[in-house]
Write a protein that holds these residues in place. Structure first.
Motif, PDB file in Angstrom:
ATOM      1  N   LEU A  46       0.828  -1.210   0.000  1.00  0.00           N
ATOM      2  CA  LEU A  46       0.000   0.000   0.000  1.00  0.00           C
ATOM      3  C   LEU A  46       0.860   1.258   0.000  1.00  0.00           C
ATOM      4  CD1 LEU A  46      -2.941  -1.026   2.341  1.00  0.00           C
ATOM      5  CD2 LEU A  46      -3.051  -0.467  -0.087  1.00  0.00           C
ATOM      6  N   GLN A  47       1.955   1.249   0.716  1.00  0.00           N
ATOM      7  CA  GLN A  47       2.847   2.410   0.708  1.00  0.00           C
ATOM      8  C   GLN A  47       3.400   2.656  -0.691  1.00  0.00           C
ATOM      9  OE1 GLN A  47       5.867   1.868   3.714  1.00  0.00           O
ATOM     10  NE2 GLN A  47       4.415   2.183   5.383  1.00  0.00           N
ATOM     11  N   ARG A  48       3.801   1.594  -1.365  1.00  0.00           N
ATOM     12  CA  ARG A  48       4.343   1.749  -2.717  1.00  0.00           C
ATOM     13  C   ARG A  48       3.265   2.223  -3.683  1.00  0.00           C
ATOM     14  NH1 ARG A  48       6.871  -2.860  -6.744  1.00  0.00           N
ATOM     15  NH2 ARG A  48       7.020  -1.482  -8.543  1.00  0.00           N
ATOM     16  N   ILE A  49       2.082   1.646  -3.596  1.00  0.00           N
ATOM     17  CA  ILE A  49       0.984   2.051  -4.483  1.00  0.00           C
ATOM     18  C   ILE A  49       0.639   3.519  -4.244  1.00  0.00           C
ATOM     19  CG2 ILE A  49      -1.460   1.696  -5.001  1.00  0.00           C
ATOM     20  CD1 ILE A  49      -0.940  -1.341  -4.457  1.00  0.00           C
ATOM     21  N   ALA A  50       0.594   3.935  -2.986  1.00  0.00           N
ATOM     22  CA  ALA A  50       0.286   5.337  -2.666  1.00  0.00           C
ATOM     23  C   ALA A  50       1.379   6.265  -3.182  1.00  0.00           C
ATOM     24  CB  ALA A  50       0.122   5.499  -1.159  1.00  0.00           C
ATOM     25  N   ARG A  51       2.613   5.807  -3.156  1.00  0.00           N
ATOM     26  CA  ARG A  51       3.749   6.620  -3.604  1.00  0.00           C
ATOM     27  C   ARG A  51       3.806   6.733  -5.125  1.00  0.00           C
ATOM     28  NH1 ARG A  51       7.084   3.973  -0.620  1.00  0.00           N
ATOM     29  NH2 ARG A  51       7.770   2.538  -2.230  1.00  0.00           N
ATOM     30  N   GLU A  52       3.431   5.659  -5.831  1.00  0.00           N
ATOM     31  CA  GLU A  52       3.638   5.591  -7.278  1.00  0.00           C
ATOM     32  C   GLU A  52       2.389   5.823  -8.122  1.00  0.00           C
ATOM     33  OE1 GLU A  52       5.632   1.907  -8.173  1.00  0.00           O
ATOM     34  OE2 GLU A  52       7.293   2.365  -6.815  1.00  0.00           O
ATOM     35  N   THR A  54      -1.983   7.460  -8.280  1.00  0.00           N
ATOM     36  CA  THR A  54      -3.004   8.315  -7.659  1.00  0.00           C
ATOM     37  C   THR A  54      -4.194   7.488  -7.214  1.00  0.00           C
ATOM     38  OG1 THR A  54      -4.021   8.785  -9.798  1.00  0.00           O
ATOM     39  CG2 THR A  54      -2.353  10.335  -9.022  1.00  0.00           C
ATOM     40  N   ALA A  55      -4.095   6.167  -7.294  1.00  0.00           N
ATOM     41  CA  ALA A  55      -5.209   5.283  -6.946  1.00  0.00           C
ATOM     42  C   ALA A  55      -5.426   5.182  -5.444  1.00  0.00           C
ATOM     43  CB  ALA A  55      -4.989   3.881  -7.521  1.00  0.00           C
ATOM     44  N   VAL A  56      -4.392   5.433  -4.668  1.00  0.00           N
ATOM     45  CA  VAL A  56      -4.470   5.277  -3.213  1.00  0.00           C
ATOM     46  C   VAL A  56      -3.750   6.442  -2.550  1.00  0.00           C
ATOM     47  CG1 VAL A  56      -3.730   3.838  -1.257  1.00  0.00           C
ATOM     48  CG2 VAL A  56      -4.569   2.757  -3.340  1.00  0.00           C
ATOM     49  N   GLU A  74      -9.044  14.690  -9.423  1.00  0.00           N
ATOM     50  CA  GLU A  74      -9.224  15.993  -8.794  1.00  0.00           C
ATOM     51  C   GLU A  74      -8.212  16.205  -7.670  1.00  0.00           C
ATOM     52  OE1 GLU A  74     -12.673  18.731  -6.759  1.00  0.00           O
ATOM     53  OE2 GLU A  74     -13.245  17.112  -8.103  1.00  0.00           O
ATOM     54  N   LEU A  75      -7.965  15.157  -6.884  1.00  0.00           N
ATOM     55  CA  LEU A  75      -6.970  15.267  -5.826  1.00  0.00           C
ATOM     56  C   LEU A  75      -5.574  15.516  -6.398  1.00  0.00           C
ATOM     57  CD1 LEU A  75      -8.134  12.479  -3.355  1.00  0.00           C
ATOM     58  CD2 LEU A  75      -8.145  14.948  -2.959  1.00  0.00           C
ATOM     59  N   ALA A  76      -5.247  14.850  -7.493  1.00  0.00           N
ATOM     60  CA  ALA A  76      -3.942  15.055  -8.129  1.00  0.00           C
ATOM     61  C   ALA A  76      -3.823  16.494  -8.636  1.00  0.00           C
ATOM     62  CB  ALA A  76      -3.740  14.066  -9.270  1.00  0.00           C
TER      63      ALA A  76
END
Length: 123
Positions: A46-52, A54-56, A74-76
């Motif tokens: 999850l940390q990697r997905i959040a870092r790489e 915008t899905a998480v 929109e968040l991005a």
């Protein structure tokens, strides 16, 4: 071992990302249950997905928020705009026209733009 120091295999990363999209959710428990992995590996994924992606997004509480699709976009956009605003403040170069232009680059309508594109009222 800390989750941020655990190497994550690309195949497992891809499977985890697909799972999050399928369930439209992001949590350590979801990855543990459906991938049969431990707590530390699920957290590392999850940390990697959040870092790489915008899905998480990781919240301050430590929980994860699934943000794929329109809300993620929109968040991005907001994140990019805020980074420009903070850079302008840090450099003491705040200029209203530049900030309006930055909002436009990130697809954010300013009040000025919204007033110009407002539809005529019906009677």
């Amino acid at each position: 071992m800390h989750a941020d120091r655990i190497p994550v295999a690309d195949a497992l990363y891809g499977e985890a990302l697909e799972l999050l999209h399928e369930h439209r959710a992001a949590s350590v428990a979801l990855l543990e249950r459906h991938r049969g992995i431990g707590l530390d590996m699920a957290e590392a994924l999850l940390q990697r997905i959040a870092r790489e992606t915008t899905a998480v997004r990781r919240l301050q509480s430590g929980l994860y928020l699934y943000t794929h699709g329109p809300i993620g976009e929109e968040l991005a956009a907001l994140h990019g705009f805020v980074q420009e605003v903070l850079a302008a403040i840090a450099n003491d170069t705040v200029d209203v026209d530049q900030l309006r232009a930055a909002a436009g680059r990130f697809g954010l309508a300013t009040r000025h733009q919204a007033a110009q594109t407002r539809l005529p009222e019906r009677r």
